[in-house]
Design a protein around this motif. Structure first.
Motif, mmCIF file in Angstrom:
data_model
loop_
_atom_site.group_PDB
_atom_site.id
_atom_site.type_symbol
_atom_site.label_atom_id
_atom_site.label_comp_id
_atom_site.label_asym_id
_atom_site.label_seq_id
_atom_site.Cartn_x
_atom_site.Cartn_y
_atom_site.Cartn_z
ATOM 1 N N ALA A 181 11.054 -3.192 -5.362
ATOM 2 C CA ALA A 181 9.834 -3.817 -5.898
ATOM 3 C C ALA A 181 9.960 -4.030 -7.401
ATOM 4 N N ILE A 182 9.446 -5.179 -7.835
ATOM 5 C CA ILE A 182 9.311 -5.455 -9.269
ATOM 6 C C ILE A 182 7.920 -6.072 -9.472
ATOM 7 N N GLY A 183 7.570 -6.347 -10.709
ATOM 8 C CA GLY A 183 6.277 -7.003 -10.973
ATOM 9 C C GLY A 183 5.250 -6.008 -11.485
ATOM 10 N N GLY A 184 4.161 -6.549 -12.019
ATOM 11 C CA GLY A 184 3.141 -5.746 -12.685
ATOM 12 C C GLY A 184 2.575 -4.626 -11.828
ATOM 13 N N VAL A 185 2.250 -4.924 -10.577
ATOM 14 C CA VAL A 185 1.628 -3.898 -9.727
ATOM 15 C C VAL A 185 2.643 -2.803 -9.394
ATOM 16 N N ALA A 186 3.884 -3.196 -9.147
ATOM 17 C CA ALA A 186 4.925 -2.208 -8.824
ATOM 18 C C ALA A 186 5.106 -1.229 -9.976
ATOM 19 N N LYS A 187 4.970 -1.735 -11.202
ATOM 20 C CA LYS A 187 5.180 -0.866 -12.359
ATOM 21 C C LYS A 187 3.935 -0.035 -12.678
ATOM 22 N N LYS A 188 2.730 -0.638 -12.407
ATOM 23 C CA LYS A 188 1.507 0.006 -12.901
ATOM 24 C C LYS A 188 0.872 0.966 -11.908
ATOM 25 N N SER A 189 1.077 0.742 -10.600
ATOM 26 C CA SER A 189 0.259 1.507 -9.657
ATOM 27 C C SER A 189 1.058 2.339 -8.663
ATOM 28 N N ALA A 190 1.129 3.646 -8.937
ATOM 29 C CA ALA A 190 1.777 4.558 -7.987
ATOM 30 C C ALA A 190 0.971 4.591 -6.688
ATOM 31 N N PHE A 191 -0.368 4.465 -6.800
ATOM 32 C CA PHE A 191 -1.210 4.516 -5.598
ATOM 33 C C PHE A 191 -0.876 3.357 -4.650
ATOM 34 N N VAL A 192 -0.797 2.154 -5.210
ATOM 35 C CA VAL A 192 -0.488 0.989 -4.355
ATOM 36 C C VAL A 192 0.916 1.143 -3.761
ATOM 37 N N MET A 193 1.862 1.560 -4.570
ATOM 38 C CA MET A 193 3.246 1.630 -4.083
ATOM 39 C C MET A 193 3.412 2.713 -3.023
ATOM 40 N N ALA A 250 -1.133 -4.011 1.846
ATOM 41 C CA ALA A 250 0.050 -3.365 2.444
ATOM 42 C C ALA A 250 0.243 -3.837 3.896
ATOM 43 N N PHE A 251 -0.864 -4.015 4.634
ATOM 44 C CA PHE A 251 -0.736 -4.503 6.017
ATOM 45 C C PHE A 251 -0.182 -5.938 6.032
ATOM 46 N N GLY A 252 -0.651 -6.750 5.080
ATOM 47 C CA GLY A 252 -0.109 -8.115 4.986
ATOM 48 C C GLY A 252 1.393 -8.068 4.745
ATOM 49 N N SER A 253 1.827 -7.104 3.924
ATOM 50 C CA SER A 253 3.262 -6.944 3.656
ATOM 51 C C SER A 253 3.990 -6.529 4.935
ATOM 52 N N ARG A 254 3.367 -5.618 5.679
ATOM 53 C CA ARG A 254 3.992 -5.137 6.919
ATOM 54 C C ARG A 254 4.194 -6.308 7.905
ATOM 55 N N ASP A 264 13.841 3.078 -11.540
ATOM 56 C CA ASP A 264 13.307 4.283 -12.174
ATOM 57 C C ASP A 264 12.254 4.999 -11.347
ATOM 58 N N ALA A 265 11.967 4.497 -10.151
ATOM 59 C CA ALA A 265 11.022 5.228 -9.284
ATOM 60 C C ALA A 265 11.377 4.922 -7.849
ATOM 61 N N GLU A 266 11.069 5.868 -6.977
ATOM 62 C CA GLU A 266 11.284 5.624 -5.548
ATOM 63 C C GLU A 266 10.127 6.274 -4.787
ATOM 64 N N TYR A 267 9.519 5.494 -3.903
ATOM 65 C CA TYR A 267 8.405 6.008 -3.100
ATOM 66 C C TYR A 267 8.891 6.190 -1.673
ATOM 67 N N HIS A 268 8.587 7.356 -1.095
ATOM 68 C CA HIS A 268 9.006 7.632 0.281
ATOM 69 C C HIS A 268 7.772 7.720 1.167
ATOM 70 N N PRO A 269 7.869 7.212 2.399
ATOM 71 C CA PRO A 269 6.699 7.294 3.279
ATOM 72 C C PRO A 269 6.304 8.758 3.530
ATOM 73 N N ARG A 270 4.990 8.998 3.535
ATOM 74 C CA ARG A 270 4.530 10.372 3.821
ATOM 75 C C ARG A 270 4.316 10.480 5.329
ATOM 76 N N LEU A 307 1.962 1.378 0.147
ATOM 77 C CA LEU A 307 2.886 0.389 0.722
ATOM 78 C C LEU A 307 4.045 1.087 1.447
ATOM 79 N N ALA A 308 4.592 2.129 0.835
ATOM 80 C CA ALA A 308 5.701 2.864 1.482
ATOM 81 C C ALA A 308 5.220 3.488 2.795
ATOM 82 N N ASP A 309 3.996 4.041 2.792
ATOM 83 C CA ASP A 309 3.454 4.671 4.010
ATOM 84 C C ASP A 309 3.268 3.626 5.115
ATOM 85 N N VAL A 310 2.716 2.459 4.733
ATOM 86 C CA VAL A 310 2.412 1.432 5.735
ATOM 87 C C VAL A 310 3.694 0.790 6.269
ATOM 88 N N LEU A 311 4.641 0.528 5.363
ATOM 89 C CA LEU A 311 5.909 -0.085 5.818
ATOM 90 C C LEU A 311 6.790 0.941 6.517
#
Ligand code: ADP
Ligand code: 5RP
Length: 544
Positions: free
Chosen positions: A452-464, A430-434, A514-520, A467-471
């Motif tokens: 976001a698209i791709g395998g990780v975007a679809k499979k991992s709510a934790f990663v996404m 996530a920091f690399g993305s930032r 079909d999903a949206e992640y908001h920074p906490r 990522l939303a928190d860091v970005l």
């Protein structure tokens, strides 16, 4: 009016998939996935040396099996209504070909020679050659790297060609030309693979081969010869013109029409890279930042030429007129490892289990490990003294490509368990993305939304969520499971004349989010502190 159907084929790093899509409604009516069999066995690769090669037979088998598989359940009536096929692939994934466009590895004398195969994007054997190209370009009359962020990467076309010509005399003698995977496999369907006449992708040429209209095409023969006399004359065997993915490359040949049970009226579209067609599939719009998050990330932003075209954006993988949609500037960035960093850690744990307890135990562990570690890591608090890691396990793609860099982990103590390390690795990605997002903004390119698209975007709510928190930005995840293949299908619909523009194809065929992640808010400040530590660790490792 009868419905028409299009086929999108997406060649990823490990597998290829095809979708049969209704061009009027976007409904997917057939799908099939094929894993490359030689690649799966690790053939022709040597990860310790960063050598990753793919056999063209893996591609041909994948092409036939996925299209036939996706069409298997459709009626004859619908088969007759298929009007277009477009293909995206990874890149830069070039391979040497003879005068007819046959990849050398398809000749008996090269069938087991990795240098006669396609050199996958993540192959970094050409680090030295990329550095030489950079040194020369930065002192040449015209800096050929100016439209690719100012730094040429070892993941790209010229570095890979030069490396291969240097190390393999047989390839030197027999390679008449070189083709990107996306150009070759699209040409195969048309029956004309002549390297001098096939329509080469603007996307591949502009982002990876230093093609630009300002240079009248590719870098001059004088420049290439100065880089190494082994490149002398090669420009004449490559191309001057390039084509955007709204255009046809040709029609399905009689041979392929027969193999696939389709008509020779089917139009084959000009190919492009997975991320660029994926961005179309994810309904990219101006200043939306589309991230294809899987093994690696490839990040695509599209902006009107007149607004951004006059600026040179430092440290990204290029700004290319028409690489995503015609008339728009496509900007690319990305991380050479994203999910691959998690896969590395999982492999570290399962490796000894495989050796000591056998394949069955290791396979069971392997299936459960990343979801388990994610669930454990999600329960951990986020504190300013957490473990810090770098995401450069396969070098750094952007900002400022450097594939000699390595990853690092700092802040371990006896209380550090696997979940804490895994959390740090997810945060590192996530920091690399930032750092990429920050670079776009510093360079005056606004980011209006993140998709976001791709395998990780679809499979991992934790990663996404991380990522939303860091970005500190909301992230929408596209509904399409196979957004790259869907994007290829949209491109096929334009190439075949069903829709007049990419935008019209997106409107008709897009499937939304079909999903949206908001920074906490409670994590944003702590992540800012941890991000500063990530930058400091990066500067230390890089020796800055
Ligand atoms: N549950 C998960 N959480 C996070 N990452 C995952 C999970 N499952 C798989 N991955 C990662 O997804 C990556 C593969 O992504 P995918 O998009 O399917 O493939 P590709 O990049 O080849 O197109 C692997 O690197 C793997 O580590
Ligand atoms: O750089 C690329 C496109 O420009 C690569 O094709 C891409 O990063 C490969 O992606 P993956 O295997 O993660 O889907």
């Amino acid at each position: 009016m009868n419905d028409s159907y299009v086929i999108g084929v997406d060649f990823g790093s490990d597998s290829v998939r095809a979708l049969v899509v209704n061009a009027q409604t976007g409904e997917t009516i057939g799908t099939h996935v094929h894993e490359y069999s030689r690649w799966k066995q690790g053939l022709y690769c040597d990860p310790a040396r960063s050598q990753f090669r793919q056999h063209p037979l893996d591609y041909l088998e994948g092409l036939t099996e996925t299209i036939n598989g996706a069409l298997a359940g459709v009626t004859d009536e619908i088969r007759k209504q298929v009007v277009g096929i477009s293909i995206d692939t990874t890149g830069s994934t070039p391979g040497p070909v003879d005068e007819t466009g046959l990849p050398l590895a398809l000749r008996p004398d090269f069938s087991e020679n990795p240098n006669g195969m396609f050199i996958l994007w993540k192959d970094h054997t050409a680090n030295a050659e990329a550095e030489e190209l950079n040194n020369l370009a930065h002192h040449w009359d015209v800096d050929y790297t100016k439209y690719v962020g100012g730094i040429y990467s070892s993941e790209w076309f010229w570095a890979k060609i030069l490396r291969t010509l240097r190390v393999d005399e047989a390839v030197r003698q027999h390679a008449f030309s070189w083709v990107e995977h996306c150009d070759w496999i699209s040409a195969v369907l048309t029956g004309n693979t002549n390297p001098l006449t096939i329509r080469r992708s603007r996307c591949a040429a502009g982002h990876k081969a230093l093609w630009h209209s300002e240079f009248d095409g590719l870098p001059s023969d004088e420049f290439l010869t100065r880089l190494d006399p082994l490149l002398s004359g090669l420009r004449e065997h490559l191309f001057t013109d390039t084509y955007t993915s709204d255009l046809p490359i040709g029609n399905l040949s009689a041979e392929w029409a027969e193999k696939l049970g389709l008509s020779t009226d089917v139009v084959v579209g000009v190919g492009a890279f997975d991320a660029h067609m994926g961005a179309i599939g994810a309904e990219i719009e101006p200043y939306a930042f589309v991230r294809i998050i899987g093994t690696s990330t490839c990040d695509i932003l599209m902006a009107p030429n007149e607004e951004i075209g006059h600026r040179l954006i430092r440290g990204i993988c290029g700004q290319v007129d028409g690489s995503v949609a015609p008339g728009m500037l496509g900007l690319e960035a990305g991380q050479s490892a994203f999910g691959d960093l998690y896969a590395w850690f999982a492999g570290l744990i399962t490796g000894p289990v495989r050796e000591l307890l056998g394949t069955e135990a290791a396979d069971t562990l392997s299936r459960q490990l990343i979801p388990h570690l994610s669930a454990q890591a999600a329960k951990l608090p986020v504190t300013p003294t957490d473990v810090i890691a770098l995401d450069w396990i396969n070098g750094r793609r952007t900002p400022d490509a450097n594939h000699t860099l390595k990853a690092a982990i700092s802040g371990l103590n006896l209380g550090t368990d696997a979940a804490k390390v895994f959390k740090a690795l997810v945060e590192a990605t996530a920091f690399g993305s930032r750092s990429i997002v920050d670079r776009f903004i510093e360079e005056g390119v606004p980011i209006k939304k993140v998709i976001a698209i791709g395998g990780v975007a679809k499979k991992s709510a934790f990663v996404m969520q991380t990522l939303a928190d860091v970005l500190n930005k909301p992230i929408q995840v596209a509904s399409a499971d196979q957004a790259c293949a869907l994007g290829a299908a949209m491109c096929a619909s334009v190439a075949a004349g069903v829709h007049p523009t990419m935008e019209a194809a997106q409107q008709a065929m897009g499937s939304g989010f079909d999903a949206e992640y908001h920074p906490r808010p409670e994590h944003v400040a702590t992540y800012e502190t941890l991000y500063q530590k990530y930058l400091a660790l990066g500067a230390f490792v890089e020796g800055r």
